[in-house]
Design a protein around this motif. Structure first.
Motif, PDB file in Angstrom:
ATOM      1  N   GLN A 148      60.936 -13.662   7.529  1.00 52.23           N
ATOM      2  CA  GLN A 148      62.000 -12.694   7.272  1.00 52.23           C
ATOM      3  C   GLN A 148      62.444 -12.740   5.809  1.00 52.23           C
ATOM      4  O   GLN A 148      62.616 -11.696   5.162  1.00 52.23           O
ATOM      5  CB  GLN A 148      63.197 -12.963   8.180  1.00 52.23           C
ATOM      6  N   TYR A 149      62.626 -13.953   5.297  1.00 54.90           N
ATOM      7  CA  TYR A 149      63.054 -14.089   3.907  1.00 54.90           C
ATOM      8  C   TYR A 149      61.974 -13.599   2.944  1.00 54.90           C
ATOM      9  O   TYR A 149      62.284 -13.021   1.893  1.00 54.90           O
ATOM     10  CB  TYR A 149      63.425 -15.544   3.596  1.00 54.90           C
ATOM     11  N   LEU A 150      60.711 -13.809   3.288  1.00 52.95           N
ATOM     12  CA  LEU A 150      59.625 -13.346   2.429  1.00 52.95           C
ATOM     13  C   LEU A 150      59.604 -11.820   2.367  1.00 52.95           C
ATOM     14  O   LEU A 150      59.432 -11.230   1.288  1.00 52.95           O
ATOM     15  CB  LEU A 150      58.285 -13.879   2.942  1.00 52.95           C
ATOM     16  N   ILE A 151      59.781 -11.175   3.514  1.00 51.34           N
ATOM     17  CA  ILE A 151      59.832  -9.709   3.543  1.00 51.34           C
ATOM     18  C   ILE A 151      61.074  -9.218   2.813  1.00 51.34           C
ATOM     19  O   ILE A 151      61.025  -8.247   2.041  1.00 51.34           O
ATOM     20  CB  ILE A 151      59.831  -9.197   4.995  1.00 51.34           C
ATOM     21  N   TYR A 152      62.188  -9.888   3.047  1.00 54.36           N
ATOM     22  CA  TYR A 152      63.472  -9.521   2.448  1.00 54.36           C
ATOM     23  C   TYR A 152      63.409  -9.570   0.923  1.00 54.36           C
ATOM     24  O   TYR A 152      63.666  -8.577   0.244  1.00 54.36           O
ATOM     25  CB  TYR A 152      64.544 -10.469   2.982  1.00 54.36           C
ATOM     26  N   ILE A 153      63.034 -10.721   0.381  1.00 50.85           N
ATOM     27  CA  ILE A 153      63.020 -10.866  -1.072  1.00 50.85           C
ATOM     28  C   ILE A 153      61.868 -10.072  -1.692  1.00 50.85           C
ATOM     29  O   ILE A 153      61.986  -9.549  -2.802  1.00 50.85           O
ATOM     30  CB  ILE A 153      62.956 -12.353  -1.482  1.00 50.85           C
ATOM     31  N   GLY A 154      60.750  -9.968  -0.951  1.00 53.86           N
ATOM     32  CA  GLY A 154      59.634  -9.182  -1.452  1.00 53.86           C
ATOM     33  C   GLY A 154      60.008  -7.723  -1.627  1.00 53.86           C
ATOM     34  O   GLY A 154      59.636  -7.084  -2.623  1.00 53.86           O
ATOM     35  N   THR A 155      60.756  -7.189  -0.669  1.00 52.10           N
ATOM     36  CA  THR A 155      61.201  -5.796  -0.747  1.00 52.10           C
ATOM     37  C   THR A 155      62.174  -5.598  -1.905  1.00 52.10           C
ATOM     38  O   THR A 155      62.046  -4.642  -2.684  1.00 52.10           O
ATOM     39  CB  THR A 155      61.882  -5.382   0.577  1.00 52.10           C
ATOM     40  N   ILE A 156      63.131  -6.504  -2.023  1.00 56.32           N
ATOM     41  CA  ILE A 156      64.135  -6.395  -3.083  1.00 56.32           C
ATOM     42  C   ILE A 156      63.491  -6.456  -4.466  1.00 56.32           C
ATOM     43  O   ILE A 156      63.778  -5.633  -5.341  1.00 56.32           O
ATOM     44  CB  ILE A 156      65.195  -7.508  -2.936  1.00 56.32           C
ATOM     45  N   VAL A 157      62.601  -7.423  -4.657  1.00 60.50           N
ATOM     46  CA  VAL A 157      61.955  -7.593  -5.962  1.00 60.50           C
ATOM     47  C   VAL A 157      61.043  -6.414  -6.283  1.00 60.50           C
ATOM     48  O   VAL A 157      61.057  -5.887  -7.403  1.00 60.50           O
ATOM     49  CB  VAL A 157      61.162  -8.919  -6.000  1.00 60.50           C
ATOM     50  N   ALA A 158      60.247  -5.985  -5.308  1.00 59.69           N
ATOM     51  CA  ALA A 158      59.325  -4.871  -5.545  1.00 59.69           C
ATOM     52  C   ALA A 158      60.068  -3.609  -5.938  1.00 59.69           C
ATOM     53  O   ALA A 158      59.695  -2.923  -6.909  1.00 59.69           O
ATOM     54  CB  ALA A 158      58.480  -4.620  -4.294  1.00 59.69           C
ATOM     55  N   VAL A 159      61.126  -3.286  -5.206  1.00 61.47           N
ATOM     56  CA  VAL A 159      61.908  -2.078  -5.508  1.00 61.47           C
ATOM     57  C   VAL A 159      62.577  -2.197  -6.868  1.00 61.47           C
ATOM     58  O   VAL A 159      62.556  -1.256  -7.672  1.00 61.47           O
ATOM     59  CB  VAL A 159      62.959  -1.826  -4.414  1.00 61.47           C
ATOM     60  N   ASP A 160      63.169  -3.357  -7.149  1.00 60.44           N
ATOM     61  CA  ASP A 160      63.893  -3.520  -8.412  1.00 60.44           C
ATOM     62  C   ASP A 160      62.953  -3.452  -9.604  1.00 60.44           C
ATOM     63  O   ASP A 160      63.302  -2.862 -10.640  1.00 60.44           O
ATOM     64  CB  ASP A 160      64.653  -4.850  -8.415  1.00 60.44           C
ATOM     65  N   VAL A 161      61.759  -4.019  -9.481  1.00 63.59           N
ATOM     66  CA  VAL A 161      60.780  -3.943 -10.570  1.00 63.59           C
ATOM     67  C   VAL A 161      60.378  -2.499 -10.824  1.00 63.59           C
ATOM     68  O   VAL A 161      60.334  -2.040 -11.978  1.00 63.59           O
ATOM     69  CB  VAL A 161      59.532  -4.789 -10.248  1.00 63.59           C
ATOM     70  N   LEU A 162      60.097  -1.761  -9.767  1.00 64.95           N
ATOM     71  CA  LEU A 162      59.691  -0.366  -9.913  1.00 64.95           C
ATOM     72  C   LEU A 162      60.793   0.477 -10.546  1.00 64.95           C
ATOM     73  O   LEU A 162      60.538   1.278 -11.446  1.00 64.95           O
ATOM     74  CB  LEU A 162      59.306   0.219  -8.553  1.00 64.95           C
ATOM     75  N   VAL A 163      62.019   0.278 -10.087  1.00 66.30           N
ATOM     76  CA  VAL A 163      63.140   1.064 -10.616  1.00 66.30           C
ATOM     77  C   VAL A 163      63.434   0.682 -12.068  1.00 66.30           C
ATOM     78  O   VAL A 163      63.608   1.556 -12.929  1.00 66.30           O
ATOM     79  CB  VAL A 163      64.406   0.871  -9.747  1.00 66.30           C
ATOM     80  N   MET A 164      63.491  -0.617 -12.340  1.00 63.08           N
ATOM     81  CA  MET A 164      63.809  -1.063 -13.692  1.00 63.08           C
ATOM     82  C   MET A 164      62.719  -0.652 -14.690  1.00 63.08           C
ATOM     83  O   MET A 164      63.017  -0.129 -15.774  1.00 63.08           O
ATOM     84  CB  MET A 164      63.979  -2.584 -13.727  1.00 63.08           C
ATOM     85  N   PHE A 165      61.465  -0.883 -14.323  1.00 64.27           N
ATOM     86  CA  PHE A 165      60.379  -0.659 -15.271  1.00 64.27           C
ATOM     87  C   PHE A 165      60.022   0.812 -15.429  1.00 64.27           C
ATOM     88  O   PHE A 165      59.869   1.316 -16.542  1.00 64.27           O
ATOM     89  CB  PHE A 165      59.145  -1.458 -14.836  1.00 64.27           C
ATOM     90  N   PHE A 166      59.916   1.515 -14.318  1.00 61.35           N
ATOM     91  CA  PHE A 166      59.464   2.903 -14.400  1.00 61.35           C
ATOM     92  C   PHE A 166      60.600   3.905 -14.595  1.00 61.35           C
ATOM     93  O   PHE A 166      60.384   4.973 -15.161  1.00 61.35           O
ATOM     94  CB  PHE A 166      58.644   3.271 -13.159  1.00 61.35           C
ATOM     95  N   PHE A 167      61.813   3.563 -14.120  1.00 59.47           N
ATOM     96  CA  PHE A 167      62.933   4.494 -14.310  1.00 59.47           C
ATOM     97  C   PHE A 167      63.753   4.164 -15.551  1.00 59.47           C
ATOM     98  O   PHE A 167      63.800   4.932 -16.503  1.00 59.47           O
ATOM     99  CB  PHE A 167      63.840   4.528 -13.080  1.00 59.47           C
ATOM    100  N   PHE A 168      64.385   2.974 -15.554  1.00 59.39           N
ATOM    101  CA  PHE A 168      65.264   2.641 -16.672  1.00 59.39           C
ATOM    102  C   PHE A 168      64.488   2.416 -17.970  1.00 59.39           C
ATOM    103  O   PHE A 168      64.821   2.988 -19.013  1.00 59.39           O
ATOM    104  CB  PHE A 168      66.128   1.428 -16.333  1.00 59.39           C
ATOM    105  N   ALA A 169      63.444   1.588 -17.911  1.00 59.53           N
ATOM    106  CA  ALA A 169      62.647   1.349 -19.118  1.00 59.53           C
ATOM    107  C   ALA A 169      61.890   2.615 -19.511  1.00 59.53           C
ATOM    108  O   ALA A 169      61.760   2.936 -20.693  1.00 59.53           O
ATOM    109  CB  ALA A 169      61.661   0.201 -18.889  1.00 59.53           C
ATOM    110  N   GLY A 170      61.383   3.342 -18.510  1.00 61.50           N
ATOM    111  CA  GLY A 170      60.663   4.574 -18.796  1.00 61.50           C
ATOM    112  C   GLY A 170      61.555   5.640 -19.413  1.00 61.50           C
ATOM    113  O   GLY A 170      61.158   6.329 -20.360  1.00 61.50           O
TER     114      GLY A 170
END
Length: 207
Positions: A148-170
């Motif tokens: 559960q924790y692996l899915i939980y943190i994996g989802t949070i990190v994956a989404v945050d990386v995509l948003v930060m890198f492709f939206f904010f940085a982009g």
């Protein structure tokens, strides 16, 4: 983790990641100063801090932080002071205009961006309290915890990386034209310096 529960987690995480904060400001600043691709190192640092926050909550330390006014205040003031330091340093820095328009105030190494990303997210006790309230909504104690924790943190990190890198940085790349002149670079230093200080003020004033 049930699919319906994961979809709820995914939706909540997307909304949270798009909410502007110190991490978003740091990411945009890195993108304009160091370039879009290089800004990923700051994003990675911020994810390391998120991992630490989740571990702190899972270990029960988060409850101690949230229940101790002195400890909470100490971390809160340290975090605000660090953001003010970044803001003032940025406003006072001398613009360093590169021919490719990727630097506005000195080049940061990958390690420096990584460390700053960690500190920007880590020195925020409200994040610990947030995860303390957020995590139990998606973790079932009657089921194996590790998956559960692996899915939980994996989802949070994956989404945050995509948003930060492709939206904010982009998005920040569209403002790189300002970094081609000393005047524009200085203006960006002031703007982002003020933004860091405003976020610090919000950390102190909003309870």
């Amino acid at each position: 983790m049930a699919l319906s529960l994961w979809l709820s987690l995914l939706g909540a995480t997307i909304v949270i990641s798009f909410t502007p904060g110190a991490g978003a400001i740091n990411t945009m600043n890195n993108s304009m100063r160091q370039g879009w691709r290089a800004s990923i190192w700051g994003v990675i640092g911020q994810q390391i801090a998120l991992l630490i926050h989740v571990v702190i909550v899972a270990a029960g330390v988060g409850l101690l932080v949230s229940s101790s006014p002195l400890l909470f205040a100490g971390i809160r003031y340290a975090g605000a002071a660090y953001l003010v330091y970044l803001g003032i340093r940025m406003m006072l820095s001398k613009p360093d205009v590169a021919s490719d328009g990727t630097s506005t105030g000195g080049t940061l190494t990958r390690g420096a961006m990584l460390r700053r990303g960690i500190l920007v997210n880590l020195l925020n006790p409200k994040a610990i309290v947030f995860f303390l309230a957020f995590t139990p909504q998606f973790i079932r104690t009657d089921q194996p915890l590790l998956p559960q924790y692996l899915i939980y943190i994996g989802t949070i990190v994956a989404v945050d990386v995509l948003v930060m890198f492709f939206f904010f940085a982009g998005t920040a790349r569209s403002f790189q034209r300002f970094t081609t002149t000393v005047r524009g670079a200085k203006l960006l230093n002031i703007v982002f310096g003020v933004l860091f200080i405003l976020v610090a003020a919000m950390m102190l004033l909003i309870h």
